[in-house]
Design a protein around this motif. Structure first.
Motif, PDB file in Angstrom:
ATOM      1  N   TYR A 270      54.128  89.331  -4.684  1.00  0.00           N
ATOM      2  CA  TYR A 270      54.140  90.469  -3.747  1.00  0.00           C
ATOM      3  C   TYR A 270      52.714  90.596  -3.230  1.00  0.00           C
ATOM      4  N   SER A 271      52.430  91.593  -2.394  1.00  0.00           N
ATOM      5  CA  SER A 271      51.092  91.677  -1.795  1.00  0.00           C
ATOM      6  C   SER A 271      50.259  92.801  -2.420  1.00  0.00           C
ATOM      7  N   LEU A 291      55.559  99.934  -7.841  1.00  0.00           N
ATOM      8  CA  LEU A 291      55.120  98.531  -7.838  1.00  0.00           C
ATOM      9  C   LEU A 291      53.724  98.402  -8.469  1.00  0.00           C
ATOM     10  N   PRO A 310      55.336  94.406  -0.258  1.00  0.00           N
ATOM     11  CA  PRO A 310      56.122  93.203  -0.564  1.00  0.00           C
ATOM     12  C   PRO A 310      55.393  91.934  -0.113  1.00  0.00           C
ATOM     13  N   MET A 311      55.928  90.800  -0.490  1.00  0.00           N
ATOM     14  CA  MET A 311      55.400  89.504  -0.050  1.00  0.00           C
ATOM     15  C   MET A 311      55.307  89.471   1.472  1.00  0.00           C
ATOM     16  N   LEU A 336      58.508  91.744 -10.483  1.00  0.00           N
ATOM     17  CA  LEU A 336      59.547  92.170  -9.536  1.00  0.00           C
ATOM     18  C   LEU A 336      60.903  92.415 -10.204  1.00  0.00           C
ATOM     19  N   ILE A 342      64.963  92.415  -3.478  1.00  0.00           N
ATOM     20  CA  ILE A 342      63.562  92.000  -3.302  1.00  0.00           C
ATOM     21  C   ILE A 342      63.235  91.972  -1.805  1.00  0.00           C
ATOM     22  N   VAL A 344      61.022  91.219   1.528  1.00  0.00           N
ATOM     23  CA  VAL A 344      60.036  90.231   1.974  1.00  0.00           C
ATOM     24  C   VAL A 344      59.693  90.544   3.425  1.00  0.00           C
ATOM     25  N   THR A 371      61.345  93.198   7.806  1.00  0.00           N
ATOM     26  CA  THR A 371      61.687  92.982   6.396  1.00  0.00           C
ATOM     27  C   THR A 371      63.047  92.310   6.232  1.00  0.00           C
TER      28      THR A 371
END
Ligand code: GDP
Length: 424
Positions: A270-271, A291, A310-311, A336, A342, A344, A371
């Protein structure tokens, strides 16, 4: 495959330290090639938990020689503190397993002070410096107004050089910032105190690495931070003041002609981002807090809560390209596990149009995330050690990233411990 680099693909904090710690087993030499004490690599092994800021992460492996290259901001005070902490936990740090390039420039006492003064002046326009003196240090290095570590061996000559530098630096400290400034006596005391400690570790890193290459030694080049923080290729001005890109590694290590066979790009599942600047897929509120807690996302150096999201495929693919990553190590997949689905960030929307290209920094604040959702796995995967034992949905997530990032994901990390890794 003899020479490799391990680099960050995103904003830093991807878990490079844990990957270097794992992979050092296959190398004879580990070199840090840029940055200073401004970021932390966390390593957990049988000796304990360590936050390394300046020491190369190979320091824990017996027989590995660690080199601090000329591209590093040599912060003697922090380096020594770190070495003492390790020695206190039974990790040897000696001139046999640590070599410092005589061409590494010194972070001088005023660099940290200037960082703080400038951030205070900028007030709410600040860039988010860690106040470790890195920006003032690199500006001075490029202005040729700092000194190389090897000069500590020549205090007679060093005094004249430092007198000139000090005259200029005091003008800035006093007239721009109203600070006190330094005397040459203070400075020479500093030089003599640190010279005594640092000089035994100094070496001609270029010669050392040339010999190592001639003897077929395996060299690992270790970066700090990530591609999006690179001074030339990152989100300027919210970058660091040096070049974490792998292309700089041979230059900052001491052997500009070195060929890198493999570039392992470390990507988090993830970011996260520390400090200021545009962060397109940022989450806020409860979603972010969950998160952040799941991933324990608080800065290794500053303890600051990291910004999370998120990623981000667009930013990550750009990072992979800029780094020239040949393969990927994906970290923190275990974090995660709590999510039902999930998310992205698959692409951006910019000026009403979808885009897969990472925008120019000044356009980035206008980009919006698009997303996509993948199935969650809702199972603790931290004990998994084999690819086939991962839940289907977790494998699908990894395969989805692999396809989008256009590089093989060779390592999947499911915990901070050395063995919490799945090799593919
Ligand atoms: P670096 O600067 O890139 O080395 O990253 P940091 O050390 O700042 O952040 C990585 C953090 O995540 C550290 O606390 C690591 O111990 C931890 N970590 C690394 N890999 C994993 C993983 O796969 N799972 C979990 N849960 N933690 C990890």
């Amino acid at each position: 495959m003899s020479n490799s680099a391990i680099v960050g693909i995103n904003w830093g904090d991807e878990g490079k330290g844990r990957m270097v710690d794992l992979l050092t087993e296959q190398y004879d030499i580990v070199v840090r090639y840029q940055g200073g004490g401004n970021a932390g690599h966390t390593v957990i092994n049988e000796k304990g938990k360590f936050a390394l800021h300046l020491l190369p992460s190979g320091i824990f492996r017996e027989g590995v020689v660690n080199v601090i290259g000329n591209g590093v901001a040599l912060d003697c005070e922090n380096l020594w503190k770190e070495a003492e902490e390790l020695r206190g936990k039974g990790v040897p740090v000696t001139p046999d397993n640590l070599k410092i390039s005589e061409r590494a420039s010194l972070l001088l006492p005023w660099h940290r002070e200037l960082d703080g003064l400038e951030e205070a002046r900028l007030a709410d326009k600040k860039y988010g410096s860690t106040k470790q003196g890195i920006a003032p240090f690199y500006s001075d290095k490029y202005q040729k107004k700092t000194v190389m570590a090897g000069e500590l061996r020549r205090p007679d000559r060093l005094k004249a050089r430092l007198t000139d530098i000090l005259e200029w630096k005091n003008l800035i400290l006093r007239n721009v910032y109203g600070a006190e400034g330094y005397s040459i006596e203070q400075l020479m005391d500093w030089v003599s105190a640190w010279g005594e400690k640092i000089c035994p570790y100094l070496c001609d890193a270029g010669k050392f690495l040339r010999n190592a290459v001639a003897q077929d030694k395996r060299i690992l080049l270790e970066a700090q931070l990530g591609a999006l923080r690179d001074l030339d290729y990152g989100i300027y001005p919210y970058t660091t003041s040096s070049n974490p890109v792998a292309a700089y590694a041979p230059v900052g290590a001491g052997l500009p002609s070195m060929k890198i066979d493999k570039v392992v790009g470390v990507v988090k599942a993830y970011s996260t981002c520390v400090g200021e600047g545009p962060f397109v897929c940022e989450w806020f509120g409860e979603e972010a807090e969950e998160l952040r807690k799941a991933g324990a996302e608080y800065g290794a150096k500053t303890g600051r809560p990291r910004r999370v999201g998120p990623m981000d495929i667009v930013a990550t693919r750009y990072g992979v390209q800029v780094q020239g990553a040949t393969e990927i190590a994906l970290t923190k997949l275990d974090v995660l596990s709590y999510l039902d689905r999930i998310p992205v960030c698959a692409r951006y929307r910019l000026g009403g149009e979808p885009t897969d290209d990472f925008p120019f920094p000044a356009d980035l604040p206008d980009a919006e995330p698009v997303t996509e959702w993948l199935d969650g796995w809702k199972t603790d995967v931290s004990g998994v050690r084999k690819w086939e034992d991962l839940p289907d949905a977790a494998r699908k997530y990894v395969e989805y990233l692999e396809e989008k990032l256009e590089r093989p994901i060779r390592y999947v990390s499911v915990g901070p411990e050395r063995d919490a890794i799945i090799l593919r």
